[in-house]
Design a protein around this motif. Structure first.
Motif, short mmCIF file in Angstrom:
data_model
loop_
_atom_site.label_atom_id
_atom_site.label_comp_id
_atom_site.label_asym_id
_atom_site.label_seq_id
_atom_site.Cartn_x
_atom_site.Cartn_y
_atom_site.Cartn_z
N SER A 1 0.67 -1.32 -0.21
CA SER A 1 -0.36 -0.04 0.04
C SER A 1 1.00 0.98 -0.38
O SER A 1 0.29 2.19 -0.62
N ILE A 2 2.22 1.06 0.89
CA ILE A 2 2.85 2.81 0.58
C ILE A 2 3.35 2.74 -0.64
O ILE A 2 3.38 3.47 -1.19
N LEU A 3 3.98 1.56 -0.90
CA LEU A 3 4.58 1.31 -2.82
C LEU A 3 3.45 2.37 -3.45
O LEU A 3 4.15 3.28 -4.90
N ALA A 4 2.37 1.31 -3.84
CA ALA A 4 1.42 1.92 -4.37
C ALA A 4 0.85 3.47 -4.00
O ALA A 4 0.61 4.33 -5.36
N LEU A 5 0.75 4.48 -3.34
CA LEU A 5 0.70 5.29 -2.78
C LEU A 5 1.48 6.35 -3.28
O LEU A 5 1.63 7.72 -3.97
N ALA A 6 2.81 5.59 -3.11
CA ALA A 6 4.03 6.81 -3.70
C ALA A 6 4.28 7.03 -4.98
O ALA A 6 3.96 7.79 -6.27
N VAL A 7 3.81 6.01 -6.18
CA VAL A 7 3.79 5.64 -7.38
C VAL A 7 2.30 6.65 -7.78
O VAL A 7 2.76 6.87 -8.24
N ILE A 8 1.11 6.82 -7.37
CA ILE A 8 -0.25 7.16 -7.67
C ILE A 8 0.75 8.63 -7.00
O ILE A 8 0.37 9.74 -8.43
N ILE A 9 0.82 9.21 -6.34
CA ILE A 9 1.00 10.36 -6.06
C ILE A 9 2.49 11.14 -7.27
O ILE A 9 2.38 12.18 -7.61
N GLU A 10 3.19 10.29 -7.27
CA GLU A 10 3.99 10.23 -8.59
C GLU A 10 4.02 10.41 -9.46
O GLU A 10 4.44 11.45 -11.01
N ARG A 11 2.86 9.70 -9.91
CA ARG A 11 2.37 9.45 -11.74
C ARG A 11 1.36 10.81 -11.42
O ARG A 11 1.43 11.34 -13.20
N LEU A 12 0.67 11.09 -10.53
CA LEU A 12 -0.35 12.33 -10.46
C LEU A 12 0.60 13.71 -10.56
O LEU A 12 -0.17 14.18 -11.96
N TYR A 13 1.63 13.86 -10.42
CA TYR A 13 2.56 15.35 -10.47
C TYR A 13 3.06 14.86 -11.66
O TYR A 13 2.96 16.15 -12.87
N VAL A 14 3.44 14.15 -12.58
CA VAL A 14 3.84 13.61 -13.69
C VAL A 14 2.83 14.03 -14.46
O VAL A 14 3.28 14.90 -15.92
N LEU A 15 2.14 13.13 -14.73
CA LEU A 15 0.79 13.53 -15.61
C LEU A 15 0.33 15.06 -15.28
O LEU A 15 0.17 15.27 -16.65
N SER A 16 0.17 15.45 -14.43
CA SER A 16 -0.78 16.86 -14.57
C SER A 16 0.57 17.47 -15.25
O SER A 16 -0.17 18.57 -16.11
N LYS A 17 1.90 17.44 -15.23
CA LYS A 17 2.71 18.31 -15.50
C LYS A 17 2.56 18.40 -17.16
O LYS A 17 3.28 19.44 -18.17
#
Length: 252
Positions: free
Chosen positions: A64-80
């Motif tokens: 769950s911690i790994l998935a949360l980190a990846v989700i936050i990082e991908r949200l940031y990258v894709l928003s940019k």
């Protein structure tokens, strides 16, 4: 990321904290000290459930911690990476037709996003012909898609592994329950309750991790597919504009 998306994300986070951790909301509202909040958290039952879930709760928590980190990082990258493709192409084609290729390149250099990067790669090969431009665009698009998809394999892995870990916990709990039955002379519901609780808690925990991670993975895949379509449409428009220019020069 737009302000509306940020507000929605914050609202979801607050809602999850309020539902899953009622003691957190109560402690924050009362302005309690950290130790008092920790006591509230311990009494909320989450720690007890985690302990009763057995050893397989640890890898589920890590997932769950790994998935949360990846989700936050991908949200940031894709928003940019988001751009108004129609506005970009309209301005780019206008700049190319009125000011030339150098001005169009300069415009793309200061524009963020995979679409602009792919088009810029194509314009760098204009002097070699449209075939070279198309090949450069295809190569750049493959690189950009790989960058956009980075980390999604971890989400897919977590979505598949978390339920399996939960099922392993189920098997472990049932083994403990049957061991308790075998060691006792008289069987009672209380005797096997710990093993059954372990089985059910780990199963629920695995599914609670896997379901939202799978939804996030599907959302990211859909978003990346949209980027691919935008890159293909923009590249086609650019190649058409270049072909018209070459044809005009050939007939003049």
């Amino acid at each position: 990321m737009s302000s509306m998306r940020v507000a929605l994300l914050l609202l979801v986070c607050v809602s999850v904290l309020t539902v899953a951790f009622p003691s957190f909301a109560a402690g924050a509202a009362a302005g309690t000290e950290p130790q008092a909040w920790l006591d509230h958290f311990k009494r909320s039952g989450l720690v007890d459930y985690y302990v009763r879930g057995g050893v397989f709760m640890h890898p589920i928590l890590l997932c769950s911690i790994l998935a949360l980190a990846v989700i936050i990082e991908r949200l940031y990258v894709l928003s940019k990476a988001r751009t108004d493709t129609r506005a970009l192409m309209s301005k780019l084609l206008s700049t190319y037709e009125t000011k030339g290729i150098e001005a169009a390149r300069a415009q793309l250099e200061i524009t963020k996003g995979p679409v602009a990067a792919v088009l810029h790669a194509g314009l760098l090969r204009v002097d070699r012909g449209t075939d070279a431009v198309e090949k450069s665009i295809v190569s750049a698009a493959a690189i950009e898609v790989t960058f956009l998809e980075r980390g999604l394999v971890w989400l897919s892995s977590v979505a598949n592994i978390a339920p399996l870990l939960g099922f392993l916990g189920t098997v472990s709990g049932m083994i403990h329950a049957f061991e308790a039955i075998a060691a006792a002379e008289y069987v009672s519901a209380k005797l096997v309750s710990a093993g059954i609780a372990e089985a059910l808690i780990t199963t629920a925990a695995g599914l609670m991790v896997a379901i939202p991670v799978q939804l996030a993975y599907n959302y990211f895949v859909q978003t990346i597919d949209r980027f691919v379509v935008e890159m293909e449409e923009s590249a086609a428009d650019l190649l058409d504009a270049l072909a018209r220019t070459v044809g005009t020069k050939a007939t003049s």
